[in-house]
Design an enzyme around this catalytic site. Structure first.
Site, short mmCIF file in Angstrom:
data_model
loop_
_atom_site.label_atom_id
_atom_site.label_comp_id
_atom_site.label_asym_id
_atom_site.label_seq_id
_atom_site.Cartn_x
_atom_site.Cartn_y
_atom_site.Cartn_z
N LYS A 1 -8.32 23.46 -10.78
CA LYS A 1 -7.25 24.22 -10.21
C LYS A 1 -6.23 23.40 -9.52
O LYS A 1 -4.99 23.55 -9.59
CB LYS A 1 -8.02 25.04 -9.35
CG LYS A 1 -6.98 26.21 -8.60
CD LYS A 1 -7.78 27.08 -7.85
CE LYS A 1 -6.59 28.09 -6.98
NZ LYS A 1 -7.14 28.84 -6.08
N GLU B 1 -14.03 13.93 -8.52
CA GLU B 1 -14.99 13.96 -9.47
C GLU B 1 -14.32 13.81 -10.84
O GLU B 1 -14.42 13.27 -11.92
CB GLU B 1 -15.97 14.94 -9.41
CG GLU B 1 -16.68 14.55 -8.21
CD GLU B 1 -16.44 15.48 -7.03
OE1 GLU B 1 -15.20 15.58 -6.89
OE2 GLU B 1 -17.22 15.75 -6.15
N GLY C 1 -11.24 29.09 -7.17
CA GLY C 1 -12.16 28.56 -8.17
C GLY C 1 -13.56 29.16 -8.60
O GLY C 1 -13.64 29.21 -9.86
N ARG C 2 -14.15 29.77 -7.73
CA ARG C 2 -15.55 30.10 -8.22
C ARG C 2 -15.23 31.56 -8.75
O ARG C 2 -16.30 32.06 -9.44
CB ARG C 2 -16.35 30.34 -7.07
CG ARG C 2 -15.85 31.17 -5.72
CD ARG C 2 -16.73 30.83 -4.59
NE ARG C 2 -16.08 31.16 -3.31
CZ ARG C 2 -15.23 30.72 -2.61
NH1 ARG C 2 -14.68 29.42 -2.83
NH2 ARG C 2 -14.72 31.20 -1.33
N GLU D 1 -20.75 29.64 -1.18
CA GLU D 1 -19.36 29.24 -0.97
C GLU D 1 -18.60 30.23 -0.42
O GLU D 1 -17.58 29.92 0.41
CB GLU D 1 -18.68 28.40 -2.25
CG GLU D 1 -17.59 27.75 -1.88
CD GLU D 1 -16.98 26.61 -2.91
OE1 GLU D 1 -17.28 25.48 -2.97
OE2 GLU D 1 -16.27 27.24 -3.93
N HIS E 1 -44.65 29.12 -13.37
CA HIS E 1 -45.41 27.84 -13.44
C HIS E 1 -45.09 26.86 -12.49
O HIS E 1 -45.58 25.79 -12.68
CB HIS E 1 -45.76 27.42 -14.89
CG HIS E 1 -45.98 28.59 -15.93
ND1 HIS E 1 -47.40 28.66 -15.93
CD2 HIS E 1 -45.35 29.40 -16.55
CE1 HIS E 1 -47.26 29.87 -17.05
NE2 HIS E 1 -46.07 30.02 -17.38
N LYS F 1 -15.43 15.70 1.99
CA LYS F 1 -14.47 14.97 0.84
C LYS F 1 -13.62 13.83 1.55
O LYS F 1 -13.44 12.88 1.09
CB LYS F 1 -13.40 16.19 0.33
CG LYS F 1 -14.09 16.97 -0.66
CD LYS F 1 -12.92 17.82 -1.17
CE LYS F 1 -13.52 18.93 -2.03
NZ LYS F 1 -12.42 20.08 -2.45
#
Ligand code: F6P
Length: 539
Positions: free
Chosen positions: A203, A209, A263-264, A349, A380, A508
């Site tokens: 965005k 990253e 973003g999410r 978030e 399990h 950040k």
């Protein structure tokens, strides 16, 4: 006391009272319980009858939603008002799945013409890549897509791809997110740059990253195809169009979206272009349609029959009424195995906040920890703790009623486990029952005395079931929109802005401060532990 405070006090009292009873007994006391707490919407069946609330608890929860003016907040969101106050933005991911002619405005400005124009460009691009009309620099059609993005630019498209991917895809879609060279190396090792389309999804187009991986991918392309050739293998998805062209992506390969898409919440936008190419446009359109169907339900259904509102209220009842600080989400579906990871970002978030839009501390707890993985695998692994641990963790179990995939007979086994777990969480197993069984097996009394408590299940652990009729693009879209609106409703009731994320900034900034110290030994001010670690890692 204001109405909202009264409603909170009532909810807390009702939860306290309900918490002293057993869920399973509510069914006898409330003949209408199943009818009241199950609903069918957009191909999803929800069952909230195994939740911890009794009739009075549900009523108190609905009153709370009313007192918090969930309906008014919902109208403001769909009306495109600046409900993301700290960034002065509207919140309109719902516009991305609205039909072309819908009347949607962000801060008073119509948006659908632009939305539709990007959608049409996406569709044309997806079809042209799939048909081999858009090709790589050496004339070969694209057989693979490398999708580079992180957070909201990764989790949604990854989940969408898992949910919808054909068994034998014609285009191999791969994802790289982390700034760990190992992921890039492992993901690209067997890809041929000549046949790979790289999509950089960010965005902001500044995320460390993503830009590191985008740079690596560009270098990888340039090494094989040269500068000009590399550009033909790039596409970018961003709201920062100036930055995409600086990166060398040709304008016709840039797909925009808008600042009113968080973003999410962005998987409905061009952020999922890679999936639209790899799955085909019809599947992506079906996903949008499913989301739109849930939007229509959320906007029109009464509070007590409104799926996102009920899901949010169950969470609030558990979190605030019964002080349950985690929730486990378990899809009994391999294709949905990343759902909990997606919901971690969506819910934590969005709602992991301690102050309201007025800067004042919230009065009650907000987002809980969300965790989970696919069933039956988790049975399990961590389910021991869910059944017999000292803390009660509410569960959300998701299933798919019908599936034709894979070997015959497996799906029934999967479903039997889903139903059994939900029943076991609620009903448990009494010590008397265990004792009788052990006696029948001839186990000596002394052994029974120590064994029986260990084999007892207290039960009374709440769960919600969400069952998709089938896993289709439409039902998957409805499921994701259900969770988006649930998250929004919780934020309204908790009195927070669900659409900013200032909490991700500090780390950040500090990483950018530490980086030159690691790279070149620049000096910086840190606590003694961090300074010692920087020294150690530099060596
Ligand atoms: O760091 C958090 C975050 O800003 C998320 O909200 C977002 O989804 C992610 O980073 C990726 O951001 P972008 O799409 O701008 O690269």
């Amino acid at each position: 006391m204001a109405d909202l405070d009264i409603a909170w006090t009532r909810l807390e009292a009702a939860a306290k009272a309900a918490g002293q009873k057993r869920i399973v007994e509510f069914f006898d006391a409330e003949p209408e319980r199943l009818e009241a707490l199950t609903l069918d919407v957009a191909g999803l069946h929800l069952d909230l009858s195994k939740q911890a609330w009794d009739e009075a608890g549900l009523e108190a929860a609905l009153d709370l939603a009313h007192a918090a003016d969930v309906e008014g907040a919902r109208a403001r969101m769909f009306g495109g008002e600046a409900i993301n106050g700290s960034e002065g933005r509207a919140v309109l991911h719902t516009a991305l799945r609205a039909p072309a002619g819908a009347d949607v405005k962000a801060l008073g400005q119509p948006v659908m013409a632009e939305v539709e124009s990007v959608r049409q460009r996406m569709k044309a691009f997806a079809e042209a890549v799939r048909a081999g009309e858009i090709r790589g620099a050496t004339g070969k059609p694209f057989k693979a897509i490398l999708h580079i993005g992180i957070g909201g630019s990764d989790l949604g498209p990854r989940l969408l791809w898992d949910a919808l991917r054909p068994i034998k895809p014609t285009i191999d879609l791969r994802f790289v997110a982390n700034v760990d060279g190992a992921e890039f190396a492992l993901t690209t090792a067997d890809l041929d740059p000549e046949e790979t389309l790289v999509m950089v999804v960010s965005k902001t187009f500044t995320t460390q990253e993503t830009m590191a991986n985008a740079g690596a991918a560009r270098a990888w392309l340039v090494a094989a195809l040269g500068e000009q050739g590399a550009n033909q293998h790039l596409a970018a998805i961003s709201t920062a169009l100036d930055k995409t062209s600086a990166f060398g992506v040709p304008d016709e390969r840039v797909f925009g979206f808008w600042d009113w898409v968080g973003g999410r919440y962005s998987l409905w936008s061009s952020v999922s272009l890679s999936v639209a190419v790899a799955c085909g446009w019809d599947a992506f359109q079906g996903f949008l349609d499913g989301g739109a169907a849930m939007d229509a339900h959320f906007q029109s259904a009464p509070l007590g029959k409104n799926a996102p509102i009920l899901l949010a209220l169950a969470q609030i009842f558990n979190r605030n009424g019964l002080d349950r600080r985690a929730r486990s989400v378990v899809p009994y579906s391999h294709r949905l195995r990343r759902l909990a990871a997606f919901l971690q970002q969506l819910e934590m978030e969005s709602n992991g906040k301690s102050v309201g839009p007025d800067g004042q501390p919230v009065k009650r707890g907000t987002a809980t920890v969300v965790f989970g993985d696919e069933g039956t695998n988790v049975q399990h692994a961590y389910f021991q703790c869910m059944h017999q641990g000292t803390d009660v963790t509410p569960m959300e179990l998701i299933g798919v009623a019908k599936s034709d995939e894979g070997p015959a007979g497996m799906h029934e086994k999967l479903l039997s486990n889903l139903l059994a777990q939900a029943e076991a969480f609620m009903v448990g197993r009494t010590t008397e029952d265990v004792v009788a069984e052990l006696k029948a097996k001839g186990v000596p009394d002394a052994e029974i005395a120590t064994l029986a408590p260990q084999r007892t299940f207290a039960g009374n652990r709440p769960s919600t079931l969400v069952v998709l009729d089938r896993l289709t693009p439409q039902t998957f879209g409805a499921l994701i929109a259900l969770y988006e609106h649930k998250t929004f409703v919780e934020g309204v009731i908790w009195g927070i802005n669900s659409f900013d994320q200032w909490g991700v900034e500090l780390g950040k900034v500090m990483a950018n401060r530490i980086l030159p110290e690691l790279e070149s030994g620049a000096s910086g001010q840190h606590d003694p532990s961090t300074s010692a670690l920087i020294q150690r890692l530099r060596k």
